[in-house]
Write a protein that holds these residues in place. Structure first.
Motif, short mmCIF file in Angstrom:
data_model
loop_
_atom_site.label_atom_id
_atom_site.label_comp_id
_atom_site.label_asym_id
_atom_site.label_seq_id
_atom_site.Cartn_x
_atom_site.Cartn_y
_atom_site.Cartn_z
N LYS A 108 21.01 44.94 -99.35
CA LYS A 108 21.10 45.99 -100.37
C LYS A 108 19.94 46.97 -100.22
O LYS A 108 20.11 48.18 -100.39
CB LYS A 108 21.09 45.36 -101.76
CG LYS A 108 21.27 46.36 -102.89
CD LYS A 108 21.32 45.65 -104.24
CE LYS A 108 21.50 46.67 -105.38
NZ LYS A 108 21.53 46.00 -106.71
N LEU A 109 18.77 46.44 -99.88
CA LEU A 109 17.60 47.30 -99.68
C LEU A 109 17.74 48.14 -98.42
O LEU A 109 17.37 49.31 -98.39
CB LEU A 109 16.33 46.45 -99.60
CG LEU A 109 15.04 47.20 -99.26
CD1 LEU A 109 14.62 48.09 -100.42
CD2 LEU A 109 13.93 46.21 -98.91
N ASP A 110 18.30 47.54 -97.35
CA ASP A 110 18.34 48.21 -96.05
C ASP A 110 19.71 48.03 -95.40
O ASP A 110 19.85 47.32 -94.39
CB ASP A 110 17.23 47.64 -95.16
CG ASP A 110 17.16 48.33 -93.80
OD1 ASP A 110 17.57 49.50 -93.71
OD2 ASP A 110 16.68 47.69 -92.84
N PRO A 111 20.74 48.67 -95.94
CA PRO A 111 22.09 48.49 -95.39
C PRO A 111 22.24 49.07 -93.99
O PRO A 111 23.10 48.63 -93.22
CB PRO A 111 22.99 49.22 -96.39
CG PRO A 111 22.08 50.22 -97.06
CD PRO A 111 20.73 49.56 -97.13
N ALA A 112 21.43 50.05 -93.64
CA ALA A 112 21.53 50.69 -92.32
C ALA A 112 20.70 49.97 -91.26
O ALA A 112 20.71 50.37 -90.09
CB ALA A 112 21.09 52.15 -92.41
N ASN A 113 19.97 48.94 -91.67
CA ASN A 113 19.12 48.18 -90.74
C ASN A 113 18.12 49.07 -90.02
O ASN A 113 18.02 49.08 -88.78
CB ASN A 113 20.00 47.43 -89.72
CG ASN A 113 20.87 46.38 -90.37
OD1 ASN A 113 20.41 45.58 -91.18
ND2 ASN A 113 22.16 46.39 -90.05
N ASP A 114 17.36 49.79 -90.83
CA ASP A 114 16.36 50.71 -90.29
C ASP A 114 14.93 50.20 -90.45
O ASP A 114 14.01 50.76 -89.86
CB ASP A 114 16.47 52.08 -90.97
CG ASP A 114 17.74 52.82 -90.55
OD1 ASP A 114 18.18 52.62 -89.39
OD2 ASP A 114 18.28 53.59 -91.37
N LYS A 115 14.74 49.17 -91.28
CA LYS A 115 13.39 48.70 -91.60
C LYS A 115 13.07 47.45 -90.79
O LYS A 115 13.69 46.39 -91.00
CB LYS A 115 13.26 48.41 -93.09
CG LYS A 115 13.65 49.58 -93.99
CD LYS A 115 13.52 49.21 -95.45
CE LYS A 115 14.11 50.29 -96.35
NZ LYS A 115 13.51 51.61 -96.13
N PRO A 116 12.13 47.53 -89.86
CA PRO A 116 11.85 46.41 -88.96
C PRO A 116 11.61 45.07 -89.65
O PRO A 116 12.20 44.05 -89.28
CB PRO A 116 10.61 46.87 -88.19
CG PRO A 116 10.74 48.36 -88.17
CD PRO A 116 11.31 48.72 -89.52
N ASP A 117 10.75 45.04 -90.65
CA ASP A 117 10.41 43.76 -91.29
C ASP A 117 11.62 43.17 -92.02
O ASP A 117 11.81 41.94 -92.03
CB ASP A 117 9.25 43.93 -92.26
CG ASP A 117 7.93 44.19 -91.55
OD1 ASP A 117 7.85 43.89 -90.33
OD2 ASP A 117 6.99 44.68 -92.18
N VAL A 118 12.42 44.03 -92.62
CA VAL A 118 13.60 43.57 -93.33
C VAL A 118 14.63 43.04 -92.33
O VAL A 118 15.23 41.97 -92.52
CB VAL A 118 14.22 44.70 -94.18
CG1 VAL A 118 15.52 44.23 -94.84
CG2 VAL A 118 13.22 45.15 -95.25
N VAL A 119 14.83 43.75 -91.24
CA VAL A 119 15.77 43.34 -90.20
C VAL A 119 15.36 41.99 -89.60
O VAL A 119 16.19 41.10 -89.39
CB VAL A 119 15.88 44.41 -89.10
CG1 VAL A 119 16.59 43.86 -87.87
CG2 VAL A 119 16.61 45.63 -89.63
N LEU A 120 14.06 41.83 -89.34
CA LEU A 120 13.59 40.58 -88.74
C LEU A 120 13.79 39.39 -89.68
O LEU A 120 14.09 38.28 -89.23
CB LEU A 120 12.12 40.71 -88.35
CG LEU A 120 11.86 41.62 -87.15
CD1 LEU A 120 10.37 41.89 -86.99
CD2 LEU A 120 12.42 41.01 -85.86
N LEU A 121 13.65 39.62 -90.99
CA LEU A 121 13.90 38.53 -91.94
C LEU A 121 15.39 38.23 -92.03
O LEU A 121 15.79 37.07 -92.15
CB LEU A 121 13.33 38.88 -93.32
CG LEU A 121 13.38 37.76 -94.37
CD1 LEU A 121 12.77 36.46 -93.83
CD2 LEU A 121 12.69 38.19 -95.66
N LYS A 122 16.22 39.27 -91.94
CA LYS A 122 17.67 39.04 -91.88
C LYS A 122 18.01 38.18 -90.67
O LYS A 122 18.82 37.24 -90.76
CB LYS A 122 18.41 40.38 -91.78
CG LYS A 122 18.48 41.20 -93.05
CD LYS A 122 19.32 42.45 -92.76
CE LYS A 122 19.39 43.39 -93.94
NZ LYS A 122 20.20 44.59 -93.64
#
Length: 395
Positions: free
Chosen positions: A46-60
């Motif tokens: 929800k925070l980063d649906p486009a997968n643009d944020k490195p730290d968020v993507v890595l946790l996903k």
């Protein structure tokens, strides 16, 4: 004055934005700790649906690789929340209704490495992913191992260069070299992995193999024993004990060979790879446990040709042909209602007698045929083997 207000608003917006990401990641980690894996992933998405944020993507990525229920080529993943007293492994391979999430880790991280070329955490995440698909799909993924291994090595090297690598990074680089039979090249990576975490048993275990392959048995023994001490998993610990036994075999130290193979058997009983060398040693040393161990080995799969071939190899190499004949005869009454075992006992008795008494061998081949006809179709390969044996009896 207007420019100052706009600047302040911009800074405030960035501060709030950054705080939201940090707080969301913290909340997601709290959910992970509570085993609410799908909830955590959805919060991040929800925070980063486009997968643009490195730290968020890595946790996903971390959630998907470690806590998926099932996956389709590791491009789509099923997730679920579970209770704290449950384990996600209990859900894998089971039927159920789970939400699927499309997340092409390789494409997403490759894109981000181009946007953030100095963020070595992205390279580490990409290498971790490629290693996971290698383990899961064994060369049957979208890219085969010939393509995957260079990608793993290149990205882990970038992680090392950027000071993002950990002990697992070095372990995997050692492993990739080892499976490619680059035995000397892998040693420094395993040593570095152990330097960073000397409690990771697999680094010790694989380093022992690397030293064994380079004929450095002293170091092989040292690290094999280390892995034996560290492993908790029953199968891995037994395998480590067996490796120590194997090294002592090469050192021609029969006493320690037997000690460690018996240890392996005690850790993981009824294991084919433990019992076979133990039986060989018992026969070699005329140990009184040979008979009961023969029985235990035979009982692993009394209708399996591999067992009979192994028993022939072991008994013949120790010049105990007659003892094997006596054993097979003793098992006839034990398995009198099992036609496959009866057929096998007669067939392998025939093979033994073929060298010394062709008349007796012929009788056993005929008995084997009669038993096998009760359980196998006429085109079964065993009947060809019997006919070949009967032909040899007539020569």
């Amino acid at each position: 004055m207007r420019k100052i207000i706009i600047l302040l608003l911009t800074l405030l917006s960035l501060s709030v934005f950054g705080q939201t990401e940090i707080e969301t990641i913290k909340k997601a980690n709290d959910f992970i700790a509570e085993k609410k894996y799908e909830t955590a992933f959805n919060l991040l998405d929800k925070l980063d649906p486009a997968n643009d944020k490195p730290d968020v993507v890595l946790l996903k990525e971390d959630i998907l690789l470690n806590y998926f229920v099932t996956s389709i080529m590791h491009q789509m993943f099923a997730l679920t929340d579970i209770n704290k007293d449950e384990d996600i492994l209990d859900y894998r391979g089971k039927e159920g209704s789970f939400s699927m999430h499309m997340f092409q880790v390789d494409s997403i991280l490759t894109r981000l490495t181009k946007i953030y070329p100095t963020n070595c955490k992205l390279n580490k995440g990409l290498a971790d992913y490629y290693y996971e698909v290698h383990l899961k799909y064994g060369g049957r993924w979208l890219k085969d191992d010939k393509e995957l291994f260079p990608l793993i090595q290149t990205n882990f090297q970038k992680a090392i260069d950027g000071n993002c690598a950990d002990y697992l990074s070095y372990y995997v680089l050692g492993y990739i070299n080892l499976v490619q039979e680059k035995n000397k090249e892998c040693i420094p990576y395993f040593l570095k992995s152990i330097e960073l975490n000397d409690k990771y048993a697999s680094s010790h275990y694989n380093l022992a193999y690397a030293y064994l392959f380079t004929d450095d048995r002293e170091n092989a023994l040292k690290y094999a024993k280390n892995s034996l001490d560290i492993y908790n998993d029953r199968e891995y610990k037994s395998d480590a004990a067996r490796m120590v036994g194997q090294i002592y075999t090469e050192l021609k130290d029969d006493k320690n060979v037997l000690t460690y193979y018996e240890m392996a058997d005690k850790i993981d009983p009824e294991n084919y790879y433990n019992i076979k060398p133990i039986l060989n040693l018992y026969l070699k040393t005329n140990n009184k446990k040979a008979n009961e161990t023969t029985k235990a080995f035979f009982n692993l799969a009394p209708a399996n040709p591999t067992i009979y071939n192994d028993l022939e190899e072991i008994y013949f190499s120790n010049k105990k042909d007659n003892e094997l004949i006596d054993f097979y005869k003793s098992q006839s009454s034990e398995f009198k209602d099992d036609k496959k075992v009866q057929g096998s006992l007669n067939f392998y008795l025939a093979r033994i007698y073929l060298e010394t008494d062709k008349k007796v061998a012929k009788d056993y081949f005929i008995k084997a045929k009669q038993e096998f006809e009760k359980v196998f179709e006429k085109d079964h390969a065993v009947f060809n083997a019997i006919e070949e044996g009967l032909e040899q009896c007539e020569k």
